[in-house]
Design a protein around this motif. Structure first.
Motif, mmCIF file in Angstrom:
data_model
loop_
_atom_site.group_PDB
_atom_site.id
_atom_site.type_symbol
_atom_site.label_atom_id
_atom_site.label_comp_id
_atom_site.label_asym_id
_atom_site.label_seq_id
_atom_site.Cartn_x
_atom_site.Cartn_y
_atom_site.Cartn_z
ATOM 1 N N LYS A 106 32.319 17.098 56.970
ATOM 2 C CA LYS A 106 32.506 17.768 55.685
ATOM 3 C C LYS A 106 31.211 18.358 55.153
ATOM 4 C CE LYS A 106 35.577 17.310 51.739
ATOM 5 N NZ LYS A 106 36.522 16.409 51.019
ATOM 6 N N ALA A 112 32.290 27.719 63.475
ATOM 7 C CA ALA A 112 33.124 28.309 62.424
ATOM 8 C C ALA A 112 32.316 29.278 61.571
ATOM 9 C CB ALA A 112 33.727 27.201 61.562
ATOM 10 N N TRP A 150 40.785 20.199 55.309
ATOM 11 C CA TRP A 150 40.336 18.945 55.904
ATOM 12 C C TRP A 150 41.514 18.006 56.110
ATOM 13 C CZ3 TRP A 150 35.702 19.524 57.692
ATOM 14 C CH2 TRP A 150 34.749 20.283 57.005
ATOM 15 N N SER A 193 32.839 17.947 63.920
ATOM 16 C CA SER A 193 33.056 18.500 62.581
ATOM 17 C C SER A 193 32.747 17.455 61.532
ATOM 18 C CB SER A 193 34.503 18.986 62.425
ATOM 19 O OG SER A 193 35.425 17.907 62.545
ATOM 20 N N GLY A 246 29.165 19.989 56.910
ATOM 21 C CA GLY A 246 28.856 21.185 57.683
ATOM 22 C C GLY A 246 27.875 20.980 58.819
ATOM 23 N N ALA A 264 40.132 21.165 60.159
ATOM 24 C CA ALA A 264 39.079 20.311 60.716
ATOM 25 C C ALA A 264 39.141 18.904 60.152
ATOM 26 C CB ALA A 264 37.700 20.919 60.429
ATOM 27 N N GLU A 283 30.978 22.232 65.646
ATOM 28 C CA GLU A 283 32.163 23.056 65.381
ATOM 29 C C GLU A 283 32.043 23.749 64.027
ATOM 30 O OE1 GLU A 283 35.763 20.820 65.925
ATOM 31 O OE2 GLU A 283 35.483 20.660 68.100
ATOM 32 N N ASN A 284 31.375 23.113 63.070
ATOM 33 C CA ASN A 284 31.085 23.791 61.795
ATOM 34 C C ASN A 284 30.223 25.022 62.031
ATOM 35 O OD1 ASN A 284 30.923 20.535 60.919
ATOM 36 N ND2 ASN A 284 32.156 21.808 59.575
ATOM 37 N N GLY A 335 28.333 19.492 61.831
ATOM 38 C CA GLY A 335 28.849 19.442 63.188
ATOM 39 C C GLY A 335 28.704 20.762 63.930
ATOM 40 N N TYR A 356 37.861 25.635 54.626
ATOM 41 C CA TYR A 356 38.341 24.515 55.425
ATOM 42 C C TYR A 356 39.601 23.891 54.832
ATOM 43 C CZ TYR A 356 34.095 24.251 58.289
ATOM 44 O OH TYR A 356 33.080 24.528 59.174
#
Length: 282
Positions: free
Chosen positions: A53, A63, A78, A51, A55, A43, A59-60, A57, A76
């Motif tokens: 870092k 996931a 990154w 997304s 968390g 991601a 997409e987070n 987003g 992750y």
């Protein structure tokens, strides 16, 4: 921008997909590479609203859902969504899945799609443009329109005589240092431009959270190519058929939960043919 974006987009979007480097020769392509101790996700750490870092987003959130269903900790890798993303993450076996990828992208093996969305027109909610539904509307010729450079709607803008009023924003950037999508929306908000055209899964969540004075209109009436709707999948390494089938099963069994996450985020969902907006109960 979504990973998918990157060569179609170019997606030029998802361009950006246009820039990914191919995985190098000799990369193993068997299910033995998939971690059995963690749900390892590739991601971009600064690609909100998809997304991030921290968390936040959507997409987070997807996931987290899949890690929970697999009963595995979420881990992750990154890497900025730019040249070399696939080679240096998925291709290097540092992770096992990219949460958002356009169907048909040649650098990955696509799962079944879990959503379909479209490019959108973003305009002030109380302007005359709030009732526009297609790019041939003559009212659009009276305003400057922001667009991500190289994205598919640019062809439609040219076809409708709108490029003379276009303001272009960079397609491929390191979002840790530059955010053209925020600049694009800010310019509509402050009146520098009268409208913007942006990929729906970016526009919808950003407008919902930060721009209550604007509306997001999916562009579903453009019948000539290039198409403006895309089916979004998860991307796995080529050859990972067992892993792909496992993720397909999870998508099928948990589609309602996936939809709930996307709708809560503000992602505009459309049917698989890109002709109608989906109404999803919350």
């Amino acid at each position: 921008m979504p990973a998918w974006a990157h060569r179609s987009l170019a997606l030029a979007t998802t361009a950006a997909a246009l820039l990914f480097s191919h995985a190098g020769p000799g990369v193993a392509q068997t299910s033995d590479l998939v971690s059995k101790s963690a749900f390892r996700v590739c991601a971009d750490p600064a690609n909100a609203p998809m997304s991030a870092k921290d968390g936040s987003g959507f997409e987070n959130k997807l996931a987290e859902l899949f890690a929970a269903k697999l009963e595995l900790p979420l881990q992750y890798e990154w890497y900025p969504m730019a040249t070399g993303f696939i080679r240096n993450s998925l291709g290097a076996n540092k992770c096992d899945v990219v949460i958002g990828y356009a169907q048909g992208h040649e650098l990955v093996l696509n799962t079944n799609h879990y959503m379909t969305s479209a490019f959108t027109l973003v305009v002030p909610a109380h302007s005359d443009l709030a009732s526009v539904t297609d790019l041939s509307d003559p009212r659009l010729k009276e305003v400057d329109i922001g667009i991500i450079a190289g994205s598919p709607p640019a062809t439609h803008m040219a076809r409708n005589g709108l490029l003379k009023n276009a303001k272009a924003y960079n397609l491929v950037v390191d979002r840790r240092f530059e955010s053209p999508t925020i600049d694009l929306l800010n310019d509509v908000h402050n009146g520098t431009t009268g409208a913007a055209i942006l990929w729906g899964p970016i526009a919808g969540p950003l407008v919902k959270s930060n721009y209550p004075d604007m509306v997001v209109i999916p562009l579903l009436k453009e019948t000539l190519p290039p198409r403006l709707f895309f089916r979004i999948t998860m991307g796995v390494r080529m050859g990972e058929k067992v892993w792909e089938r496992k993720l397909n099963s999870l998508i099928r069994r948990h589609q309602d939960e996936i939809n709930a996450i996307l709708v809560e985020a503000g992602v505009p969902l459309v049917n698989d043919m890109g002709t109608e907006v989906m109404v999803v109960a919350q």
